[in-house]
Scaffold this motif. Structure first.
Motif, PDB file in Angstrom:
ATOM      1  N   ASN A 166      76.487 -55.542  78.359  1.00  0.00           N
ATOM      2  CA  ASN A 166      76.648 -54.433  77.423  1.00  0.00           C
ATOM      3  C   ASN A 166      75.365 -54.111  76.655  1.00  0.00           C
ATOM      4  OD1 ASN A 166      78.332 -52.579  75.878  1.00  0.00           O
ATOM      5  ND2 ASN A 166      77.947 -53.980  74.179  1.00  0.00           N
ATOM      6  N   ILE A 167      75.025 -52.828  76.605  1.00  0.00           N
ATOM      7  CA  ILE A 167      73.933 -52.380  75.730  1.00  0.00           C
ATOM      8  C   ILE A 167      74.558 -51.408  74.719  1.00  0.00           C
ATOM      9  CG2 ILE A 167      71.701 -51.214  75.603  1.00  0.00           C
ATOM     10  CD1 ILE A 167      71.167 -52.191  78.459  1.00  0.00           C
ATOM     11  N   VAL A 168      74.755 -51.849  73.526  1.00  0.00           N
ATOM     12  CA  VAL A 168      75.440 -51.160  72.415  1.00  0.00           C
ATOM     13  C   VAL A 168      76.923 -50.915  72.733  1.00  0.00           C
ATOM     14  CG1 VAL A 168      75.385 -49.306  70.707  1.00  0.00           C
ATOM     15  CG2 VAL A 168      73.259 -50.109  71.739  1.00  0.00           C
ATOM     16  N   THR A 220      65.752 -54.619  81.541  1.00  0.00           N
ATOM     17  CA  THR A 220      66.901 -55.341  80.997  1.00  0.00           C
ATOM     18  C   THR A 220      67.278 -56.532  81.876  1.00  0.00           C
ATOM     19  OG1 THR A 220      68.495 -53.917  82.090  1.00  0.00           O
ATOM     20  CG2 THR A 220      67.807 -53.266  79.898  1.00  0.00           C
ATOM     21  N   TYR A 240      65.928 -56.814  77.409  1.00  0.00           N
ATOM     22  CA  TYR A 240      67.320 -56.485  77.082  1.00  0.00           C
ATOM     23  C   TYR A 240      67.469 -56.291  75.573  1.00  0.00           C
ATOM     24  CZ  TYR A 240      72.167 -57.343  75.916  1.00  0.00           C
ATOM     25  OH  TYR A 240      73.419 -57.240  75.365  1.00  0.00           O
ATOM     26  N   LEU A 241      66.868 -57.196  74.791  1.00  0.00           N
ATOM     27  CA  LEU A 241      66.968 -57.089  73.328  1.00  0.00           C
ATOM     28  C   LEU A 241      66.278 -55.814  72.838  1.00  0.00           C
ATOM     29  CD1 LEU A 241      66.384 -60.809  72.365  1.00  0.00           C
ATOM     30  CD2 LEU A 241      68.502 -59.517  72.115  1.00  0.00           C
ATOM     31  N   THR A 283      68.457 -52.876  73.564  1.00  0.00           N
ATOM     32  CA  THR A 283      69.601 -52.852  72.662  1.00  0.00           C
ATOM     33  C   THR A 283      69.205 -52.267  71.305  1.00  0.00           C
ATOM     34  OG1 THR A 283      70.525 -54.754  73.786  1.00  0.00           O
ATOM     35  CG2 THR A 283      71.387 -54.302  71.584  1.00  0.00           C
ATOM     36  N   ALA A 337      70.569 -48.749  69.984  1.00  0.00           N
ATOM     37  CA  ALA A 337      71.398 -48.863  68.780  1.00  0.00           C
ATOM     38  C   ALA A 337      70.850 -47.946  67.683  1.00  0.00           C
ATOM     39  CB  ALA A 337      71.440 -50.311  68.299  1.00  0.00           C
ATOM     40  N   HIS A 393      71.931 -44.463  68.237  1.00  0.00           N
ATOM     41  CA  HIS A 393      73.362 -44.230  68.431  1.00  0.00           C
ATOM     42  C   HIS A 393      73.938 -43.408  67.276  1.00  0.00           C
ATOM     43  CE1 HIS A 393      77.593 -45.003  69.088  1.00  0.00           C
ATOM     44  NE2 HIS A 393      77.263 -45.400  70.312  1.00  0.00           N
TER      45      HIS A 393
END
Ligand code: G1P
Length: 284
Positions: free
Chosen positions: A30-32, A254, A260-261, A264, A268, A271
């Motif tokens: 999952n990303i966000v 990712t 990946y971080l 994210t 985020a 978003h």
């Protein structure tokens, strides 16, 4: 010829994300609020792709479930009159026609792409590696399709990478022909810094002419004992021009923890629901 089809190889083990990936496909991380592979499917759809083939392996059923219809969930959301969530749930299954094929053996990226031969037929097609997630104003595949329309040859999406990162990628050498587009003159899969012909790395996006399948068939195993798509493209270059195109946008790897971080945090902050509060939190 119009590019209508895309191939997403998603058969890898995801060992860099163990233990998360013991039971869960890495593409579903999952990303966000979306799994990684959904970002890539959306990039393809936003680029005008109509049909997508996802190359899977054992234990990847979760990917197929994710893009399937969900009548029970939709019914529940209808009952609750939650129009917003219902839209999110329904939209996903209708994004594109998604097909699946299994790669039975882990034979490398070239081998994986060859599994798409029947699906692709005799058309140029896009390849999107789901570890590489893009944040771009114009979807990266769309940028490469535009470059394909100028040249009618295989297009590799590239960007310059820091010297130390060179050994992680397929590196291309080329002669610039117009803003950001090059004719490829050489290419090495994961070279050492010393042997690298440039710092232009292939970053997980390709438009391939269909002659690539015959090239893959004649490509022996290369780096890591696997059939490398880079080696097959090198053969294609001997029969037709192959191009590299520098794309605009930020690419996140990712497939590793730090990338990946970073992805994210980036997504985020953008978003609409949580971005502002998340920014305040980070500033605190
Ligand atoms: C693959 C390709 C490599 C490319 C990279 C982009 O390598 O073989 O040429 O530069 O993806 O992410 P992988 O990262 O799967 O080892």
């Amino acid at each position: 010829m119009r590019i209508r089809k895309a191939v997403i190889p998603a058969a890898g083990f995801g060992t860099r994300f163990l233990p998360t990936t013991k039971a869960m496909p890495k593409e579903m991380i999952n990303i966000v609020d979306k799994p990684a592979i959904q970002y890539v499917v959306e990039e393809a759809v936003d680029s005008g792709i109509e049909e997508i083939l996802i190359i899977v392996s054992r234990n990847k059923e979760m990917i197929m479930n994710h893009f399937d219809e969900t009548p029970e969930l939709d019914q529940l959301l209808e009952k609750k009159n939650d129009k917003n969530l219902l839209k999110i749930s329904k939209e996903l299954a209708s994004k594109a026609k998604i097909f699946y094929v299994r790669q039975g053996l882990a034979g490398g990226l070239g081998h994986a792409i060859h599994c798409a031969k029947e699906f692709v037929g005799d058309e140029p097609f896009a390849v999107l590696l789901p570890d590489d997630i893009m944040d771009a104003e114009v979807p990266v595949v769309k940028q490469l399709i535009e470059s394909y329309e100028r040249h009618n040859g295989t297009i590799l999406g590239v960007q310059s990478v820091p010297r130390n990162d060179i050994p992680k990628y397929g590196i291309v050498a080329g002669d610039e022909i117009e803003d950001g587009d090059m004719i490829v003159s050489g290419m090495i899969e994961k070279p050492s810094v010393e042997e690298a012909p440039s710092d232009h790395a292939i970053l997980g996006r390709y438009i391939l002419n269909p002659s690539i399948f015959e090239m893959i068939e004649n490509t022996p195993p290369g780096k890591g004992g696997e059939i490398q798509i880079t080696d097959a493209i090198l053969r294609q270059k001997d029969i037709e021009n192959v191009y590299a195109s520098v794309f605009e946008g930020t690419r996140y790897d990712t497939g590793n923890k730090l990338g990946y971080l970073k992805a994210t945090v980036n997504f985020a902050l953008k978003h609409p629901e949580v971005g502002r509060e998340f920014k305040d939190f980070l500033e605190e």
